[in-house]
Scaffold this motif. Structure first.
Motif, PDB file in Angstrom:
ATOM      1  N   GLU A 139       0.825  -1.208   0.000  1.00 22.54           N
ATOM      2  CA  GLU A 139       0.000   0.000   0.000  1.00 22.54           C
ATOM      3  C   GLU A 139       0.859   1.257   0.000  1.00 22.54           C
ATOM      4  OE1 GLU A 139      -3.376  -0.214  -0.035  1.00 22.54           O
ATOM      5  OE2 GLU A 139      -3.665   1.970  -0.039  1.00 22.54           O
ATOM      6  N   GLU A 140       1.961   1.202   0.724  1.00 20.46           N
ATOM      7  CA  GLU A 140       2.827   2.378   0.871  1.00 20.46           C
ATOM      8  C   GLU A 140       4.021   2.369  -0.096  1.00 20.46           C
ATOM      9  OE1 GLU A 140       1.009   4.572   2.945  1.00 20.46           O
ATOM     10  OE2 GLU A 140       2.593   4.702   4.461  1.00 20.46           O
ATOM     11  N   SER A 141       4.130   1.294  -0.866  1.00 26.42           N
ATOM     12  CA  SER A 141       5.267   1.149  -1.795  1.00 26.42           C
ATOM     13  C   SER A 141       6.605   1.271  -1.065  1.00 26.42           C
ATOM     14  CB  SER A 141       5.184   2.206  -2.905  1.00 26.42           C
ATOM     15  OG  SER A 141       3.992   2.072  -3.616  1.00 26.42           O
ATOM     16  N   ILE A 142       6.722   0.473  -0.025  1.00 28.59           N
ATOM     17  CA  ILE A 142       7.953   0.466   0.775  1.00 28.59           C
ATOM     18  C   ILE A 142       8.379  -0.991   0.974  1.00 28.59           C
ATOM     19  CG2 ILE A 142       7.516   2.633   2.013  1.00 28.59           C
ATOM     20  CD1 ILE A 142       6.331   0.969   4.302  1.00 28.59           C
ATOM     21  N   PRO A 143       9.655  -1.229   1.338  1.00 27.93           N
ATOM     22  CA  PRO A 143      10.087  -2.611   1.599  1.00 27.93           C
ATOM     23  C   PRO A 143       9.347  -3.204   2.805  1.00 27.93           C
ATOM     24  CG  PRO A 143      11.968  -1.142   1.327  1.00 27.93           C
ATOM     25  CD  PRO A 143      10.760  -0.261   1.418  1.00 27.93           C
ATOM     26  N   LEU A 144       9.212  -4.526   2.812  1.00 28.54           N
ATOM     27  CA  LEU A 144       8.523  -5.206   3.910  1.00 28.54           C
ATOM     28  C   LEU A 144       9.163  -4.871   5.259  1.00 28.54           C
ATOM     29  CD1 LEU A 144       6.519  -7.279   5.047  1.00 28.54           C
ATOM     30  CD2 LEU A 144       8.146  -9.092   4.428  1.00 28.54           C
ATOM     31  N   GLY A 145      10.493  -4.850   5.287  1.00 28.20           N
ATOM     32  CA  GLY A 145      11.185  -4.569   6.542  1.00 28.20           C
ATOM     33  C   GLY A 145      10.839  -3.187   7.090  1.00 28.20           C
ATOM     34  N   THR A 146      10.673  -2.248   6.183  1.00 24.64           N
ATOM     35  CA  THR A 146      10.307  -0.886   6.610  1.00 24.64           C
ATOM     36  C   THR A 146       8.898  -0.879   7.218  1.00 24.64           C
ATOM     37  OG1 THR A 146      11.666   0.003   4.833  1.00 24.64           O
ATOM     38  CG2 THR A 146      10.081   1.511   5.835  1.00 24.64           C
ATOM     39  N   ALA A 147       7.998  -1.611   6.591  1.00 14.55           N
ATOM     40  CA  ALA A 147       6.627  -1.676   7.120  1.00 14.55           C
ATOM     41  C   ALA A 147       6.627  -2.289   8.512  1.00 14.55           C
ATOM     42  CB  ALA A 147       5.750  -2.489   6.174  1.00 14.55           C
ATOM     43  N   LYS A 148       7.399  -3.358   8.685  1.00 19.94           N
ATOM     44  CA  LYS A 148       7.465  -3.996  10.005  1.00 19.94           C
ATOM     45  C   LYS A 148       8.038  -3.042  11.048  1.00 19.94           C
ATOM     46  CE  LYS A 148       7.813  -8.907   8.772  1.00 19.94           C
ATOM     47  NZ  LYS A 148       7.134  -9.517   9.924  1.00 19.94           N
ATOM     48  N   THR A 149       9.064  -2.306  10.643  1.00 21.85           N
ATOM     49  CA  THR A 149       9.684  -1.361  11.581  1.00 21.85           C
ATOM     50  C   THR A 149       8.706  -0.270  11.992  1.00 21.85           C
ATOM     51  OG1 THR A 149      11.851  -1.758  10.622  1.00 21.85           O
ATOM     52  CG2 THR A 149      11.595   0.274  11.878  1.00 21.85           C
ATOM     53  N   ARG A 150       7.928   0.213  11.023  1.00 18.32           N
ATOM     54  CA  ARG A 150       6.951   1.270  11.341  1.00 18.32           C
ATOM     55  C   ARG A 150       5.904   0.761  12.344  1.00 18.32           C
ATOM     56  NH1 ARG A 150       5.776   4.065   5.392  1.00 18.32           N
ATOM     57  NH2 ARG A 150       7.883   4.924   5.135  1.00 18.32           N
ATOM     58  N   ILE A 151       5.444  -0.457  12.123  1.00 16.94           N
ATOM     59  CA  ILE A 151       4.445  -1.016  13.055  1.00 16.94           C
ATOM     60  C   ILE A 151       5.058  -1.168  14.442  1.00 16.94           C
ATOM     61  CG2 ILE A 151       3.082  -3.070  13.610  1.00 16.94           C
ATOM     62  CD1 ILE A 151       2.897  -3.535  10.527  1.00 16.94           C
ATOM     63  N   ARG A 152       6.232  -1.773  14.462  1.00 16.88           N
ATOM     64  CA  ARG A 152       6.887  -2.073  15.741  1.00 16.88           C
ATOM     65  C   ARG A 152       7.185  -0.785  16.511  1.00 16.88           C
ATOM     66  NH1 ARG A 152      11.999  -4.335  14.122  1.00 16.88           N
ATOM     67  NH2 ARG A 152      10.630  -5.891  13.175  1.00 16.88           N
ATOM     68  N   SER A 153       7.837   0.153  15.823  1.00 14.64           N
ATOM     69  CA  SER A 153       8.203   1.399  16.507  1.00 14.64           C
ATOM     70  C   SER A 153       6.965   2.168  16.925  1.00 14.64           C
ATOM     71  CB  SER A 153       9.058   2.279  15.577  1.00 14.64           C
ATOM     72  OG  SER A 153      10.209   1.587  15.178  1.00 14.64           O
ATOM     73  N   GLY A 154       5.988   2.210  16.055  1.00 17.09           N
ATOM     74  CA  GLY A 154       4.779   2.974  16.342  1.00 17.09           C
ATOM     75  C   GLY A 154       4.037   2.431  17.545  1.00 17.09           C
ATOM     76  N   LEU A 155       3.844   1.129  17.581  1.00 18.91           N
ATOM     77  CA  LEU A 155       3.056   0.569  18.686  1.00 18.91           C
ATOM     78  C   LEU A 155       3.817   0.634  20.005  1.00 18.91           C
ATOM     79  CD1 LEU A 155       0.333  -0.610  19.339  1.00 18.91           C
ATOM     80  CD2 LEU A 155       1.265  -2.890  19.003  1.00 18.91           C
ATOM     81  N   MET A 156       5.134   0.464  19.938  1.00  9.75           N
ATOM     82  CA  MET A 156       5.899   0.546  21.186  1.00  9.75           C
ATOM     83  C   MET A 156       5.895   1.969  21.735  1.00  9.75           C
ATOM     84  SD  MET A 156       8.869  -2.288  20.571  1.00  9.75           S
ATOM     85  CE  MET A 156       9.347  -2.426  22.260  1.00  9.75           C
ATOM     86  N   LYS A 157       5.974   2.947  20.849  1.00  6.55           N
ATOM     87  CA  LYS A 157       5.890   4.348  21.307  1.00  6.55           C
ATOM     88  C   LYS A 157       4.496   4.629  21.874  1.00  6.55           C
ATOM     89  CE  LYS A 157       9.109   6.251  17.909  1.00  6.55           C
ATOM     90  NZ  LYS A 157       9.144   6.952  16.602  1.00  6.55           N
ATOM     91  N   LEU A 158       3.499   4.089  21.221  1.00  7.56           N
ATOM     92  CA  LEU A 158       2.126   4.300  21.695  1.00  7.56           C
ATOM     93  C   LEU A 158       1.961   3.707  23.093  1.00  7.56           C
ATOM     94  CD1 LEU A 158      -0.563   5.484  20.489  1.00  7.56           C
ATOM     95  CD2 LEU A 158      -1.210   3.135  19.985  1.00  7.56           C
ATOM     96  N   ARG A 159       2.484   2.524  23.282  1.00  8.34           N
ATOM     97  CA  ARG A 159       2.388   1.883  24.598  1.00  8.34           C
ATOM     98  C   ARG A 159       3.095   2.725  25.660  1.00  8.34           C
ATOM     99  NH1 ARG A 159       5.961  -3.251  26.129  1.00  8.34           N
ATOM    100  NH2 ARG A 159       7.468  -1.677  25.544  1.00  8.34           N
ATOM    101  N   GLU A 160       4.273   3.225  25.310  1.00  5.74           N
ATOM    102  CA  GLU A 160       5.008   4.046  26.284  1.00  5.74           C
ATOM    103  C   GLU A 160       4.241   5.326  26.610  1.00  5.74           C
ATOM    104  OE1 GLU A 160       8.861   4.672  24.597  1.00  5.74           O
ATOM    105  OE2 GLU A 160       9.235   2.523  24.446  1.00  5.74           O
ATOM    106  N   ALA A 161       3.663   5.926  25.586  1.00  2.00           N
ATOM    107  CA  ALA A 161       2.944   7.185  25.804  1.00  2.00           C
ATOM    108  C   ALA A 161       1.691   6.964  26.641  1.00  2.00           C
ATOM    109  CB  ALA A 161       2.582   7.807  24.462  1.00  2.00           C
ATOM    110  N   LEU A 162       1.038   5.823  26.433  1.00  2.96           N
ATOM    111  CA  LEU A 162      -0.192   5.558  27.178  1.00  2.96           C
ATOM    112  C   LEU A 162       0.115   5.151  28.609  1.00  2.96           C
ATOM    113  CD1 LEU A 162      -2.300   3.715  24.452  1.00  2.96           C
ATOM    114  CD2 LEU A 162      -2.568   6.042  25.288  1.00  2.96           C
ATOM    115  N   GLY A 163       1.285   4.570  28.804  1.00  2.00           N
ATOM    116  CA  GLY A 163       1.763   4.245  30.143  1.00  2.00           C
ATOM    117  C   GLY A 163       0.765   3.474  30.969  1.00  2.00           C
ATOM    118  N   PRO A 164       0.408   4.027  32.147  1.00  3.20           N
ATOM    119  CA  PRO A 164      -0.414   3.260  33.093  1.00  3.20           C
ATOM    120  C   PRO A 164      -1.820   2.985  32.590  1.00  3.20           C
ATOM    121  CG  PRO A 164      -0.102   5.532  33.847  1.00  3.20           C
ATOM    122  CD  PRO A 164       0.811   5.324  32.685  1.00  3.20           C
ATOM    123  N   LEU A 165      -2.268   3.731  31.549  1.00  2.00           N
ATOM    124  CA  LEU A 165      -3.619   3.475  31.043  1.00  2.00           C
ATOM    125  C   LEU A 165      -3.722   2.100  30.417  1.00  2.00           C
ATOM    126  CD1 LEU A 165      -4.565   6.904  29.476  1.00  2.00           C
ATOM    127  CD2 LEU A 165      -5.767   5.725  31.305  1.00  2.00           C
TER     128      LEU A 165
END
Lengths: 226, 200
Positions: B162-188
């Motif tokens: 969909e984004e015309s990017i390598p598979l590894g890049t897509a995986k990195t975006r998901i991984r980094s994004g969700l881990m940052k989201l988890r950190e930001a949400l913290g105790p919630l």
């Protein structure tokens, strides 16, 4: 895949976000689930990631479902729960059918004017409906609105021709209060819904109903004082 | 999702589900009326089609009724459980069309924290506000990757296409994004035992 291990050394850990958000393919998913069976640390981390991923679903807006939603649900409900939603909702279908006739008569949304000949009464003669108003937008007539008195009282809205909006907020005014009745979906600029009026809003006092777009712009207005 | 809601009748979601499992009709009505707008809104956001969204929303609520007895609050909130059921049904319906139809406008509205609505101003609970804020902090490409996966059920491979990017890049975006989201949400994001989530 490695066996049970200390969390910091798990190669599988990098795949946990993809599993949590549901984007892992079948083979990798199966292998990771097998690893999780023996790794408490990864299970704990997955639980946190799942909570974050689930939180994303809250971003979707709340939209009132179409008229008849609960009635349709009853028809599909398990036996012991069937009938739970039925009382007090039957009249909604009658009001909606009458409203469609009015809409058809006004040349609005002709594709939905499928009411049977036997129900040829106008909306004004339907039980509870006390007030009617044409919904007007920049493009002209965009539907009709009706107030039905009862317990509870309701606002019935039929909309067409608001193609620029994906959803709208419905707000009524009685001269003292602006009350938001909820957010409603439009498909191709069309929508219809029935919503309960809060107790503080008197059906006889409603002056207008407005449809407000996502940017806060009033897209259409039904004036009940005319 | 850690919300523990209680409605006007004072019963929490979990109490309602327990009662539904015992055949309590009033609890079923209360549960449906508490969640039908949120379930329908999610289905409509994914499908963009009122009739199909209505069908999916009804099916999701029916599944919650049928499976109320097996709902385990230790695995997450009732809202999260119900919305995940809804999402999975909607994504299944999308895939039955044999092609994914992603509405860019919908994606943008979901992603932009600036689209605060009157509803969210008036009755937002802390969790939704926190998710919006956390998402706004992510780079746009990570935000898109998370929304593609969460709402449309896209795999990393499909996101890469969909984004015309390598598979590894897509995986990195998901991984980094969700881990940052988890950190930001913290105790919630209250943790709990969840070795796997069947609905995912």
């Amino acid at each position: 895949m490695s066996g049970p291990s200390e969390h910091g050394g798990c190669a599988e850990r990098t795949l946990l976000p993809e599993l949590a958000i549901g984007s892992l393919n079948g083979a990798e998913r199966a292998a990771l689930l097998a690893h999780l069976e023996g790794c408490q640390a990864c299970r704990n981390e997955l639980a946190e990631l799942l909570a974050a991923a689930d939180g994303l679903l809250l971003l979707a807006p709340s939209l009132e479902p179409p008229v008849g939603f609960e009635v349709g649900l009853v028809g599909r409900a398990p036996g012991r729960l069937a009938g739970a939603l039925r009382p007090g909702r039957r009249w909604l279908g009658r009001v909606a059918a009458g409203l469609l006739l009015v809409a058809a008569g006004a040349g609005i949304g002709g594709g939905l004017a499928t009411s049977p000949a036997s129900s040829g009464r106008s909306l004004r003669t339907e039980p509870g409906v006390v007030r009617l108003a044409v919904l007007r937008s920049k493009g002209g007539v965009s539907g009709v609105a009706a107030v039905a008195a009862g317990s509870p009282s309701r606002l019935v809205m039929r909309v067409s021709g608001l193609g620029q909006a994906y959803w709208v907020d419905c707000v009524v005014t009685d001269g003292h209060h602006d009350v938001s009745l909820g957010r409603f979906a439009l498909t191709g600029g069309r929508g219809r819904w029935t919503v309960r009026l809060p107790a503080l809003v008197s059906p006889s006092a409603i002056e207008s109903a407005e449809l407000v777009g996502p940017g806060g712009t009033v897209l259409a207005r039904a004036d009940f004082t005319r | 999702m850690s919300t523990r809601r209680a409605g006007p009748d004072g019963r929490s979601d979990e109490a309602l589900l327990s009662a539904i499992a015992l055949g309590d009709k009033e609890a079923a009505v209360a549960f449906v009326r508490r969640y039908q707008a949120r379930v329908y809104g999610l289905a409509y956001s994914i499908l963009g089609e009122a009739a199909l969204a209505e069908d999916i929303a009804q099916e999701a609520l029916l599944r919650a009724w049928r499976h109320a007895a097996v709902y385990d609050p230790r695995r997450g909130s009732a809202a999260g459980w119900l919305l995940t059921i809804t999402r999975n049904l909607a994504v299944d319906a999308l895939r039955l069309r044999h092609h994914l139809s992603i509405d860019g406008e919908v994606l943008a509205r979901l992603a932009l924290a600036s689209t605060e609505s009157p509803e969210t101003v008036a009755e937002v609970h802390d969790e939704l506000r926190a998710v919006r804020s956390a998402l706004a902090l992510l780079p746009p490409e990570q935000r898109r990757a998370l929304l593609y996966a969460a709402f449309y059920g896209l795999t990393a491979k499909e996101i890469a296409e969909e984004e015309s990017i390598p598979l590894g890049t897509a995986k990195t975006r998901i991984r980094s994004g969700l881990m940052k989201l988890r950190e930001a949400l913290g105790p919630l994001t209250a943790s709990g035992e969840a070795s796997s989530k069947e609905a995912k």
